[in-house]
Design a protein around this motif. Structure first.
Motif, PDB file in Angstrom:
ATOM      1  N   GLU A 178      -2.349  -6.591  -8.254  1.00 28.46           N
ATOM      2  CA  GLU A 178      -2.646  -5.447  -7.397  1.00 28.46           C
ATOM      3  C   GLU A 178      -2.169  -5.722  -5.967  1.00 28.46           C
ATOM      4  N   HIS A 179      -2.482  -6.898  -5.480  1.00 25.10           N
ATOM      5  CA  HIS A 179      -2.031  -7.297  -4.146  1.00 25.10           C
ATOM      6  C   HIS A 179      -0.510  -7.245  -4.053  1.00 25.10           C
ATOM      7  N   ASP A 180       0.158  -7.828  -5.042  1.00 20.47           N
ATOM      8  CA  ASP A 180       1.611  -7.922  -4.984  1.00 20.47           C
ATOM      9  C   ASP A 180       2.266  -6.544  -5.032  1.00 20.47           C
ATOM     10  N   PHE A 181       1.684  -5.617  -5.780  1.00 15.60           N
ATOM     11  CA  PHE A 181       2.268  -4.276  -5.844  1.00 15.60           C
ATOM     12  C   PHE A 181       2.178  -3.579  -4.491  1.00 15.60           C
ATOM     13  N   TRP A 182       0.994  -3.489  -3.931  1.00 16.04           N
ATOM     14  CA  TRP A 182       0.811  -2.711  -2.709  1.00 16.04           C
ATOM     15  C   TRP A 182       1.454  -3.367  -1.490  1.00 16.04           C
ATOM     16  N   MET A 183       1.606  -4.684  -1.513  1.00 14.97           N
ATOM     17  CA  MET A 183       2.146  -5.387  -0.357  1.00 14.97           C
ATOM     18  C   MET A 183       3.652  -5.613  -0.432  1.00 14.97           C
ATOM     19  N   GLN A 184       4.330  -4.925  -1.339  1.00 10.69           N
ATOM     20  CA  GLN A 184       5.784  -5.038  -1.391  1.00 10.69           C
ATOM     21  C   GLN A 184       6.415  -4.582  -0.073  1.00 10.69           C
ATOM     22  N   ASP A 185       7.435  -5.304   0.353  1.00  7.52           N
ATOM     23  CA  ASP A 185       8.151  -4.924   1.562  1.00  7.52           C
ATOM     24  C   ASP A 185       8.759  -3.533   1.401  1.00  7.52           C
ATOM     25  N   ALA A 186       8.568  -2.704   2.407  1.00 13.21           N
ATOM     26  CA  ALA A 186       9.158  -1.370   2.459  1.00 13.21           C
ATOM     27  C   ALA A 186       8.723  -0.468   1.310  1.00 13.21           C
ATOM     28  N   LEU A 187       7.572  -0.773   0.683  1.00 11.36           N
ATOM     29  CA  LEU A 187       7.102   0.071  -0.417  1.00 11.36           C
ATOM     30  C   LEU A 187       6.898   1.515   0.042  1.00 11.36           C
ATOM     31  N   VAL A 188       6.446   1.688   1.272  1.00 10.06           N
ATOM     32  CA  VAL A 188       6.170   3.033   1.764  1.00 10.06           C
ATOM     33  C   VAL A 188       7.420   3.900   1.742  1.00 10.06           C
ATOM     34  N   ASN A 189       8.593   3.281   1.837  1.00 12.18           N
ATOM     35  CA  ASN A 189       9.842   4.036   1.810  1.00 12.18           C
ATOM     36  C   ASN A 189      10.396   4.210   0.402  1.00 12.18           C
ATOM     37  N   GLN A 190       9.732   3.614  -0.576  1.00  9.98           N
ATOM     38  CA  GLN A 190      10.208   3.674  -1.959  1.00  9.98           C
ATOM     39  C   GLN A 190       9.399   4.629  -2.822  1.00  9.98           C
ATOM     40  N   VAL A 191       8.321   5.167  -2.269  1.00  8.02           N
ATOM     41  CA  VAL A 191       7.464   6.058  -3.050  1.00  8.02           C
ATOM     42  C   VAL A 191       7.641   7.484  -2.568  1.00  8.02           C
ATOM     43  N   ALA A 192       7.155   8.412  -3.372  1.00 11.52           N
ATOM     44  CA  ALA A 192       7.211   9.814  -2.985  1.00 11.52           C
ATOM     45  C   ALA A 192       6.396  10.044  -1.709  1.00 11.52           C
ATOM     46  N   THR A 193       6.769  11.070  -0.968  1.00 10.58           N
ATOM     47  CA  THR A 193       6.109  11.345   0.306  1.00 10.58           C
ATOM     48  C   THR A 193       4.601  11.447   0.154  1.00 10.58           C
ATOM     49  N   PHE A 196      -1.253   6.619   0.656  1.00 15.35           N
ATOM     50  CA  PHE A 196      -1.960   5.656  -0.190  1.00 15.35           C
ATOM     51  C   PHE A 196      -1.449   4.244   0.075  1.00 15.35           C
ATOM     52  N   VAL A 197      -0.129   4.111   0.228  1.00 10.55           N
ATOM     53  CA  VAL A 197       0.456   2.791   0.481  1.00 10.55           C
ATOM     54  C   VAL A 197      -0.002   2.253   1.829  1.00 10.55           C
ATOM     55  N   VAL A 198       0.103   3.088   2.865  1.00  9.73           N
ATOM     56  CA  VAL A 198      -0.296   2.650   4.206  1.00  9.73           C
ATOM     57  C   VAL A 198      -1.777   2.279   4.220  1.00  9.73           C
ATOM     58  N   GLY A 199      -2.614   3.097   3.597  1.00 10.81           N
ATOM     59  CA  GLY A 199      -4.044   2.811   3.567  1.00 10.81           C
ATOM     60  C   GLY A 199      -4.363   1.533   2.826  1.00 10.81           C
ATOM     61  N   ALA A 200      -3.682   1.292   1.703  1.00 10.17           N
ATOM     62  CA  ALA A 200      -3.914   0.062   0.946  1.00 10.17           C
ATOM     63  C   ALA A 200      -3.490  -1.157   1.761  1.00 10.17           C
ATOM     64  N   GLN A 201      -2.323  -1.077   2.391  1.00 15.53           N
ATOM     65  CA  GLN A 201      -1.839  -2.221   3.165  1.00 15.53           C
ATOM     66  C   GLN A 201      -2.728  -2.495   4.368  1.00 15.53           C
ATOM     67  N   ASN A 202      -3.165  -1.445   5.050  1.00 16.00           N
ATOM     68  CA  ASN A 202      -4.065  -1.644   6.186  1.00 16.00           C
ATOM     69  C   ASN A 202      -5.394  -2.252   5.761  1.00 16.00           C
ATOM     70  N   SER A 203      -5.852  -1.888   4.583  1.00 10.10           N
ATOM     71  CA  SER A 203      -7.115  -2.438   4.085  1.00 10.10           C
ATOM     72  C   SER A 203      -6.966  -3.896   3.675  1.00 10.10           C
ATOM     73  N   ILE A 204      -5.902  -4.202   2.967  1.00  8.30           N
ATOM     74  CA  ILE A 204      -5.691  -5.568   2.490  1.00  8.30           C
ATOM     75  C   ILE A 204      -5.482  -6.528   3.661  1.00  8.30           C
ATOM     76  N   THR A 205      -4.836  -6.037   4.722  1.00  3.55           N
ATOM     77  CA  THR A 205      -4.519  -6.902   5.863  1.00  3.55           C
ATOM     78  C   THR A 205      -5.510  -6.746   7.012  1.00  3.55           C
ATOM     79  N   ALA A 206      -6.651  -6.112   6.764  1.00  2.00           N
ATOM     80  CA  ALA A 206      -7.642  -5.928   7.834  1.00  2.00           C
ATOM     81  C   ALA A 206      -8.028  -7.273   8.440  1.00  2.00           C
ATOM     82  N   ASP A 207      -8.246  -7.280   9.744  1.00  2.00           N
ATOM     83  CA  ASP A 207      -8.606  -8.512  10.454  1.00  2.00           C
ATOM     84  C   ASP A 207      -9.868  -9.116   9.852  1.00  2.00           C
ATOM     85  N   GLY A 208      -9.770 -10.342   9.382  1.00  3.86           N
ATOM     86  CA  GLY A 208     -10.907 -11.035   8.803  1.00  3.86           C
ATOM     87  C   GLY A 208     -11.024 -10.916   7.303  1.00  3.86           C
ATOM     88  N   ALA A 209     -10.145 -10.145   6.673  1.00  2.00           N
ATOM     89  CA  ALA A 209     -10.171 -10.014   5.211  1.00  2.00           C
ATOM     90  C   ALA A 209      -9.296 -11.098   4.598  1.00  2.00           C
TER      91      ALA A 209
END
Length: 323
Positions: free
Chosen positions: A173-188, A193-206
């Motif tokens: 799950e981590h590897d899928f959402w954290m792919q480089d440039a994934l946000v540009n590879q998915v439908a608009t 969803f991609v931005v929200g997942a990445q911001n959550s996974i990389t939240a300060d202290g997580a």
């Protein structure tokens, strides 16, 4: 492989969802409406030696035409009508689980906070109402990185909640959402969803412990791979006192349709074929082994069993007992 995604229209309708609680009556079902005052947002029970509390994050109201998208729409509508469900709105509860086992206090998923729909984001308040100190939670397990399961990890300062809890997320799950440039590879419509997942996974202290396969994260609590709804979706199994409970996450996300028609998939099931295969495997396992099941989006509190019904299955809600 049948890969599915919500349409732009679906996401726009979800984003515009109103927080009204009243259920709309139809000619074929009675009007059971909101109570006018809050109901308790938690339910306690014991399972073997473990203490379990189902804590609500609220609910989602999303378009019902996202259900059974690979089936005849009229057949899906007829199924919903027979089960006294709206053919317009899928009203889905958000049932979180707190497991007290040994010295561990395990929370499954963290909800959506104030970042998704206005009808959700009740988890922290309901934890407090249940007498559960969020700071006492020792383990947080995320089933997958969709908004209603992980977006609540961040406070208003973008810092991770539950700083003292060990946090678990599936490696895949981590590897899928954290792919480089994934946000540009998915439908608009999927970019948020991609931005929200990445911001959550990389939240300060997580800081995440990434797991896969079958991993025990606390006494009697193990994660298992259940991909399809998302590429790295995981469910949990609680084993205690000689019995087992399957905590499904979104591998099973509709207490009636998924059981009667395991092959019907929904617009948020990212890989339709894999979702159906995983769902059938879980239903067979639970029915064969007599496991209890707890569904995140099942009617609150979402606990019951799986009964075989011909070539399909049926959800049997648990019989609740009071002291």
């Amino acid at each position: 492989m049948m890969t599915l995604r919500p349409s732009r229209r679906d996401l726009l309708r979800i984003a515009a969802a109103m927080p009204a609680l009243t259920l709309t009556a139809t000619a074929s079902r009675a009007a059971i409406t909101a109570p006018g005052r809050p109901n308790p947002g938690y339910m306690r029970f014991t399972f073997g030696e473990a203490a379990v509390t189902v804590v609500s994050d609220g609910h989602l109201e999303i378009p019902a035409d996202g259900l059974g998208i690979n089936a005849d729409p009229e057949e899906v509508r007829a199924f919903l009508t027979r089960h006294f469900l709206s053919t317009e709105t899928n009203y889905a509860h958000a049932n979180h689980v707190v497991i007290e086992t040994g010295d561990a206090v395990v929370l499954v998923d963290i909800g959506s906070g104030n970042r998704f729909l206005p009808t959700a984001g009740r988890l922290l308040d309901n934890l407090a109402a249940a007498g559960i100190d969020a700071e006492a939670i020792t383990h947080l397990v995320i089933t997958h990185a969709h908004p209603d399961h992980i977006w609540g990890i961040r406070d208003d300062f973008d810092e991770a909640l539950l700083p003292g809890a060990q946090k678990f997320l599936g490696q895949a799950e981590h590897d899928f959402w954290m792919q480089d440039a994934l946000v540009n590879q998915v439908a608009t419509e999927m970019q948020q969803f991609v931005v929200g997942a990445q911001n959550s996974i990389t939240a300060d202290g997580a800081e995440w412990s990434l797991v896969g396969g079958e991993t025990e994260v606390a006494l009697g609590v193990r994660v298992i791979d259940t991909p399809g709804h998302t590429p790295g979706h995981q469910s949990l199994v609680l084993a205690s006192g000689g019995s087992e409970m399957l905590i499904t996450g979104d591998a099973l996300n509709h207490a009636y349709l998924n059981f009667a028609h395991p092959g019907w998939v929904n617009n948020f099931d990212m890989d339709g074929d894999q979702t159906a295969a995983t769902r059938s495997r879980l239903l067979d396992m639970a029915a064969t082994d007599g496991m209890a099941v707890l569904g995140y989006h099942f009617p609150y509190p979402g606990v019951g069993h799986v009964m075989r019904d011909g070539d399909a299955y049926r959800f049997v809600p648990a019989l609740w007992r009071w002291e």
